[in-house]
Design a protein around this motif. Structure first.
Motif, PDB file in Angstrom:
ATOM      1  N   GLU A   6     -19.274  -3.289   7.394  1.00  0.00           N
ATOM      2  CA  GLU A   6     -19.505  -4.566   8.094  1.00  0.00           C
ATOM      3  C   GLU A   6     -19.696  -4.326   9.593  1.00  0.00           C
ATOM      4  O   GLU A   6     -20.616  -4.860  10.208  1.00  0.00           O
ATOM      5  N   ASP A   7     -18.795  -3.513  10.165  1.00  0.00           N
ATOM      6  CA  ASP A   7     -18.880  -3.223  11.589  1.00  0.00           C
ATOM      7  C   ASP A   7     -20.162  -2.472  11.922  1.00  0.00           C
ATOM      8  O   ASP A   7     -20.767  -2.676  12.972  1.00  0.00           O
ATOM      9  N   GLY A  12     -22.989  -4.850  11.938  1.00  0.00           N
ATOM     10  CA  GLY A  12     -22.901  -5.747  13.081  1.00  0.00           C
ATOM     11  C   GLY A  12     -23.114  -5.047  14.404  1.00  0.00           C
ATOM     12  O   GLY A  12     -23.650  -5.624  15.340  1.00  0.00           O
ATOM     13  N   GLY A  13     -22.703  -3.783  14.500  1.00  0.00           N
ATOM     14  CA  GLY A  13     -22.909  -3.047  15.740  1.00  0.00           C
ATOM     15  C   GLY A  13     -21.647  -2.498  16.373  1.00  0.00           C
ATOM     16  O   GLY A  13     -21.697  -1.914  17.446  1.00  0.00           O
ATOM     17  N   ALA A  14     -20.494  -2.672  15.717  1.00  0.00           N
ATOM     18  CA  ALA A  14     -19.262  -2.176  16.318  1.00  0.00           C
ATOM     19  C   ALA A  14     -18.916  -0.769  15.847  1.00  0.00           C
ATOM     20  O   ALA A  14     -17.950  -0.179  16.310  1.00  0.00           O
ATOM     21  N   HIS A  15     -19.670  -0.230  14.905  1.00  0.00           N
ATOM     22  CA  HIS A  15     -19.414   1.123  14.401  1.00  0.00           C
ATOM     23  C   HIS A  15     -20.745   1.865  14.352  1.00  0.00           C
ATOM     24  O   HIS A  15     -21.763   1.294  13.996  1.00  0.00           O
ATOM     25  N   GLY A  16     -20.702   3.132  14.727  1.00  0.00           N
ATOM     26  CA  GLY A  16     -21.918   3.934  14.625  1.00  0.00           C
ATOM     27  C   GLY A  16     -22.711   3.940  15.902  1.00  0.00           C
ATOM     28  O   GLY A  16     -22.404   3.243  16.861  1.00  0.00           O
ATOM     29  N   LYS A  17     -23.735   4.743  15.874  1.00  0.00           N
ATOM     30  CA  LYS A  17     -24.484   5.015  17.096  1.00  0.00           C
ATOM     31  C   LYS A  17     -25.874   4.424  17.006  1.00  0.00           C
ATOM     32  O   LYS A  17     -26.565   4.548  16.004  1.00  0.00           O
ATOM     33  N   ARG A  18     -26.264   3.799  18.088  1.00  0.00           N
ATOM     34  CA  ARG A  18     -27.591   3.214  18.155  1.00  0.00           C
ATOM     35  C   ARG A  18     -28.547   4.211  18.800  1.00  0.00           C
ATOM     36  O   ARG A  18     -28.199   4.848  19.782  1.00  0.00           O
ATOM     37  N   ILE A  24     -30.509   2.487  14.131  1.00  0.00           N
ATOM     38  CA  ILE A  24     -29.146   3.025  14.165  1.00  0.00           C
ATOM     39  C   ILE A  24     -29.029   4.218  13.234  1.00  0.00           C
ATOM     40  O   ILE A  24     -29.824   4.406  12.322  1.00  0.00           O
TER      41      ILE A  24
END
Lengths: 328, 195
Positions: free
Chosen positions: B134-135, B138-144, B154
């Motif tokens: 989920e994160d 959404g953008g709170a986990h992992g690298k863009r 991502i």
């Protein structure tokens, strides 16, 4: 000073100097005369400095540029044409002085954009790749090893950077520690802007606090006013070799800063206004750094603000930093 | 959820599972904006999940294509040698190869009873790691990899986490940057004007 006046000065100087050694003999306005005198003095100085290294024509061009740069306005009140002109002058100056072709942008803030930043305390592993990338991107002085980011190693259970240290050196990850990076938080209510006596620093519409390096007088009031120690002072003329200079620059961003002015993180304004992420975000190996548009409800930063527990440093001061810390 | 409506583009670096990765691929961060766009264009896969476009990149694609080795199913190898003998599974104590891999069609993964392509492995990861998934969406986990503007590019789960040993590896720390206390330096020089 407008173009025609400048032309007149040049003309009066070059022709009259050669003819009778006096450059006040021609009838000019008072302002024109002062400018002529100063121009001649500057030309003389520049000539003495460069002494034979530059061709005579280049020398003249350089002193013209330096003259115009000296009398330019604050960036905020410049018209678009004046901005364009100073950017071109600076580019040409770099080319004449060091032969380096740089590309300075004067891109304005886009509408509907307000930059925000989030830092994941659970993910950061203190590898300092962000600092390295920042120094490569922003043309800081390599002599004094200036950095905009400080990375603090803090014991778990302790609160805030004051209880940690930025001077750690290890390659293996120790247990029981967490890391917290600080930099300029681009406050929405920036105390550094309020104290500047000359109006050399201001908040842009996209939320980035910038400095006009050519207007700053180096009084360091802003350094004292910032509660986050985000501002840095250029004590010395920057030592940065030609191949280390990043040629993609912004007037308010990563120009090579002269001696005696303040500088700080600008969220890499030269990159972020083009739609790219700041260098620290790109370099972070763990994805602990998130950057985005606070006004876009679909952005990553808005997801974090909505779904994660976030906090900011020294919130009680009312500075409204646009930099949030969060945990998984 | 709103975030799923983002035109989400996934750049997948599939981990090398067949042989040693020898070629020196350029890390994406050193590519300029235009070059990056070209790379993205080149490796576009036509996979779509819901409203999410999936991109995947294999700079050493030929080498890592499982079908180079796996023309037949794993279990029907004649010589009796086990493939991937050097892979040590450090994922979960209860997992084995068949938890994720399809025995009959090794180039695909098993998602329940459905087969999915390797590039869609995040679906499999998210069956257990649903919070992280989920994160990640959404953008709170992992690298863009792209900028903050659309399109969003991502990293996939397996770009960072080796699925056989998923604990994130710390590679190195940049040495402590020596900060010269400028004021002291000036004092040493005998120039006290800045004190």
């Amino acid at each position: 000073m407008n173009k025609s006046e400048k032309k007149a000065c040049e003309g009066s100087c070059s022709s009259s100097c050669e003819n009778d050694g006096s450059f006040i003999s021609k009838p000019t306005s008072r302002k024109g005369a002062i400018a002529t005198l100063l121009g001649a003095a500057l030309t003389g100085l520049a000539g003495a400095k460069a002494g034979g290294i530059l061709a005579e024509e280049d020398e003249r061009k350089l002193s013209d540029i330096e003259f115009d740069e000296y009398f330019k306005k604050n960036y905020r009140i410049m018209s678009d044409e004046e901005r364009e002109a100073t950017v071109r002058r600076l580019e040409q100056k770099s080319k004449l002085k060091s032969g380096l072709k740089i590309n300075i942008s004067d891109q304005k803030a886009s509408e509907g954009v307000l930059f925000g930043y989030a830092f994941n305390l659970s993910k950061c592993n203190g590898s300092r790749k962000c600092i390295e990338a920042c120094c490569e991107e922003n043309n800081q002085d390599k002599g004094s090893k200036m950095q905009y980011i400080r990375m603090f190693e803090i014991d778990k259970g302790e609160n805030g950077p004051a209880s940690g240290t930025a001077e750690y050196n290890h390659n293996a990850l120790p247990d029981g520690k967490y890391w917290m990076g600080t930099q300029c938080f681009q406050c929405d209510n920036p105390p550094c802007v309020k104290v500047c006596p000359v109006g050399a620093t201001w908040k842009e519409p996209d939320g980035i606090t910038v400095i006009d390096y050519d207007w700053c007088v180096g009084c360091r009031y802003c350094e004292a006013a910032c509660p986050y120690w985000a501002r840095r002072f250029n004590w010395e003329a920057p030592k940065i070799s030609k191949d280390e200079i990043n040629p993609e620059q912004h007037y308010l961003g990563n120009r090579v800063k002269p001696k005696g002015v303040m500088e700080k993180c600008t969220f890499c304004v030269q990159k972020s206004r083009k739609g790219e992420n700041p260098a620290c975000v790109e370099a972070c190996p763990t994805g602990a750094r998130v950057f985005g548009n606070l006004l876009d409800p679909k952005s990553e930063i808005r997801y974090i603000l909505k779904n994660k527990k976030v906090f900011r440093l020294k919130e009680d001061l009312g500075t409204e930093p646009k930099f949030w810390y969060f945990m998984d | 959820m709103n975030t799923l409506n983002i035109l989400c583009i996934l750049l997948v670096f599939i981990l090398s599972s067949c042989g040693e990765p020898e070629d020196k691929t350029e890390p994406l961060k050193t590519l300029s904006g235009n070059e990056k766009k070209q790379v993205l264009k080149k490796y576009r896969a036509n996979a779509v999940l819901g409203e999410t476009d999936l991109f995947y990149s294999l700079q050493n694609h030929k080498k890592n294509d499982c079908r180079l080795c796996h023309e037949k199913a794993i279990l029907s190898h004649d010589d009796g040698k086990q493939s991937h003998w050097n892979i040590e599974l450090k994922h979960s104590q209860t997992m084995d190869c068949q938890s994720c891999h399809d025995e009959e069609k090794p180039q695909e993964l098993l998602f329940g009873k459905k087969r999915i392509a390797l590039k869609n492995s995040y679906q499999l990861c998210s069956t257990c790691h649903f919070e992280q998934a989920e994160d990640w969406k959404g953008g709170a986990h992992g690298k863009r990899l792209s900028g903050w503007k659309e399109p969003r590019v991502i990293m996939n789960c397996v770009s960072c986490h080796n699925p056989h040993d998923p604990k994130f590896k710390h590679d190195s720390t940049v040495a402590h940057p020596e900060i010269i206390p400028q004021r002291l330096k000036h004092l040493k020089k005998g120039n006290k004007s800045h004190e």
